[in-house]
Design an enzyme around this catalytic site. Structure first.
Site, PDB file in Angstrom:
ATOM      1  CB  SER A  29      -1.829   3.788   3.944  1.00  0.00           C
ATOM      2  OG  SER A  29      -3.205   3.609   4.215  1.00  0.00           O
ATOM      3  CD  GLN A  66       1.271   9.698  -3.156  1.00  0.00           C
ATOM      4  OE1 GLN A  66       0.377   9.062  -2.631  1.00  0.00           O
ATOM      5  NE2 GLN A  66       2.338  10.119  -2.470  1.00  0.00           N
ATOM      6  CD  GLU A 111       4.407  -7.147   4.838  1.00  0.00           C
ATOM      7  OE1 GLU A 111       5.090  -6.134   5.087  1.00  0.00           O
ATOM      8  OE2 GLU A 111       4.645  -8.260   5.336  1.00  0.00           O
ATOM      9  CB  CYS A 164       6.328  -0.358   0.872  1.00  0.00           C
ATOM     10  SG  CYS A 164       6.618  -1.919   0.041  1.00  0.00           S
ATOM     11  CD  GLU A 222       2.224 -10.271   1.961  1.00  0.00           C
ATOM     12  OE1 GLU A 222       1.439 -10.924   1.257  1.00  0.00           O
ATOM     13  OE2 GLU A 222       2.314  -9.042   1.924  1.00  0.00           O
ATOM     14  CG  ASN A 264       3.102   0.214  -4.357  1.00  0.00           C
ATOM     15  OD1 ASN A 264       2.242  -0.615  -4.041  1.00  0.00           O
ATOM     16  ND2 ASN A 264       4.244   0.321  -3.715  1.00  0.00           N
TER      17      ASN A 264
END
Ligand code: NAD
Length: 476
Positions: A226, A328, A247, A281, A457, A149
């Site tokens: 995920s 998706q 993450e 996310c 991060e 993404n």
């Protein structure tokens, strides 16, 4: 036909297998063929990285600055072209694609500066005549696993600090977006970075991911994706005593209080929930709205969401591009049905749209309860809900009633509630009168609970993950 080869130990290779890279806005548009690496190729890249890292660990701050600065300069100079490729293969709108490319360039520029600023500490020992110094050292070879993404920003925000702190990198990008990863690797390969310090090994995650994670020459894994994959990555890393950073998903709440500026709230919610087709996310998939403003908010949101223009990602008038792929899209539509079956009211959208791509109209649900599956499980698409809360206290409790904790937002004109929310919401990032998604590149990124695992991060905090600390004692 464009090829998107892998970069293994400084050599470009298409290997023995390749897969088509398809435009989700128009499935007849095959962007190119992407190399699909084998386990052997992953092993070769790791061995080359292990050798190359020994010298890179000794590189000067100036050498690191020069490499990172050159990468950042080229990305920024080519942001339109890179953004176009990104939008074509991932499906976010062109301004979002260009914005993401620019952000990748800025990240490299930031870490160019950080290469000059890596400081240690010196303390007097508790023993007379002894000095203690602490310095940060590279880990060795770092394996990076990234999702589809943010096809250039996430590889950038992992690669830049890894190189900055003297590590070698093996990047495995997501299968759906090989073009952006290739473009980044291409720029890195011409930056002056010694061969082998950066390798790109694209391929099927379930095949070559475990080879990377289990490899004895890989010191650490930084993963974004995920929860399900993240859990298996963490387990494998724990068995091998590897440093790991994850993450993962989100079910990010956006609280809207009675005293909110309605226009600001609707703007933040439309952006947070639906921009980038809701495939972030940090997307605000749950809007928690107090009673006094609820009806006005629902009416204004429904109007704004219904007016969003869905279409080809690279069309200038498009606000919401396609979903990444058929699987998706089916998942998104399935959640629409799940929400309806749970008793939620569909205010607008939620339908597959005609066209050659994976388009759906953004779905907005009202009359939802927080314990519904639609409010507990990450959809990762243009599907969002509104939950009514009695007051601020109930809204805060609902915001925290989730297994995730990445980003959380509040729209209010009250300093008292904004301050209380920042202190009490369980999330790694908090936004006041701003969308839950959309972050700066020079400050830490990450969450709590099921959203993140390990250290933060980005920003200066990235040094925590990409270095190890050595403490030395000296008797003069
Ligand atoms: P995913 O977990 O399916 O894949 C992520 C990466 O893991 C891909 O490169 C994939 O090839 C690889 N992979 C798959 N199986 C593997 C295995 N067994 N071993 C090693 N690697 C393996 O996730 P996705 O569908 O690409 O991305 C969507 C998810 O990413 C969403 O849940 C989203 O919330 C999350 N995400 C999180 C952040 C964040 O920073 N928190 C940012 C973006 C996306």
């Amino acid at each position: 036909m464009t090829n998107f080869p892998n970069l293994i130990g400084g050599e470009w290779t298409m290997g023995t297998q390749s897969v088509p890279n398809v435009n989700p806005s128009d499935t007849a548009d095959v962007i190119g063929q992407a190399a699909r690496a084998t386990a052997d190729e992953m092993d070769q890249a790791i061995n080359a990285a292990h050798e190359a890292q020994k010298d890179w660990a000794k590189s000067t701050p100036q050498q690191r600055f020069d490499v990172l600065d050159a990468i950042g300069t080229e990305i920024l100079a080519r942001k339109e072209e890179l953004g176009d490729l990104l939008s074509r293969e991932e499906g976010k709108s062109l301004p979002e694609g260009i914005g993401e490319a620019a952000r990748a360039g800025q990240i490299f520029k930031f870490f160019a500066g950080e290469a000059l600023r890596l400081a240690g500490e010196r303390l007097d020992s508790v023993r007379p005549g002894v000095e203690v110094d602490m310095r940060r050292e590279p880990l060795g070879v770092v394996g990076l696993i990234t999702p589809w993404n943010f096809p250039i920003a996430i590889p950038a925000w992992k690669t830049a600090p890894a190189i900055c702190y003297g590590n070698a990198v093996v990047l495995k990008a997501a299968e759906a977006v090989p073009g952006s990863a290739w473009a980044l690797a291409d720029i890195i390969s011409r930056s002056g970075l010694p061969k082998g310090v950066f390798s790109l090994v694209n391929g099927r995650g379930s095949e070559i991911g475990p080879v990377m994670i289990d490899h004895p020459k890989v010191a650490a894994i930084s993963f974004t994706g995920s929860v399900q994959t993240g859990r298996s990555v963490a387990q494998a890393c724990a068995v091998n005593f590897k440093k790991v950073q994850l993450e993962m998903g989100g079910k990010n709440p956006m609280v809207v209080l009675d005293d909110a500026d309605l226009e600001v709230a609707v703007g933040a919610c439309v952006n947070g929930a639906f921009f980038s087709t809701g495939q972030r996310c940090t997307a605000s998939s749950r809007m928690i709205v107090t009673e006094g403003i609820y009806d006005d908010f629902v009416a204004a949101m429904t109007k704004a969401v219904s007016a969003l223009k869905v279409g080809d990602a690279r069309d200038a008038s498009t606000q919401i591009g396609p979903v990444i792929d058929e699987r998706q899209l089916e998942k998104d539509l399935e959640y629409v049905e799940i929400a309806k079956a749970e008793g939620a009211t569909l205010a607008c959208g939620g339908e597959r749209l005609d066209g050659n791509g994976y388009f759906m109209s953004p779905a907005l649900f009202t009359d939802t309860r927080n314990d519904m599956r639609i409010n507990q499980e990450e959809v990762f698409g243009p599907v969002a809900t509104i939950i009514k809360a009695k007051d601020y206290d109930e809204a805060l409790a609902l915001a925290n009633d989730t297994e995730f904790g990445l980003s959380a937002g509040i729209c209010t004109t009250s300093l008292k509630y904004a301050t209380h929310f920042k202190a009490n919401v369980k999330a790694g990032m908090v936004m006041v009168n701003l969308p839950t998604a959309g972050v700066d590149y020079h400050v830490p990124f990450g969450g709590t609970k099921g959203s993140s695992y390990g250290s933060r991060e980005q920003g200066r905090y990235a040094a925590e993950f990409y270095t190890t600390v050595k403490t030395s004692y000296t008797q003069a």
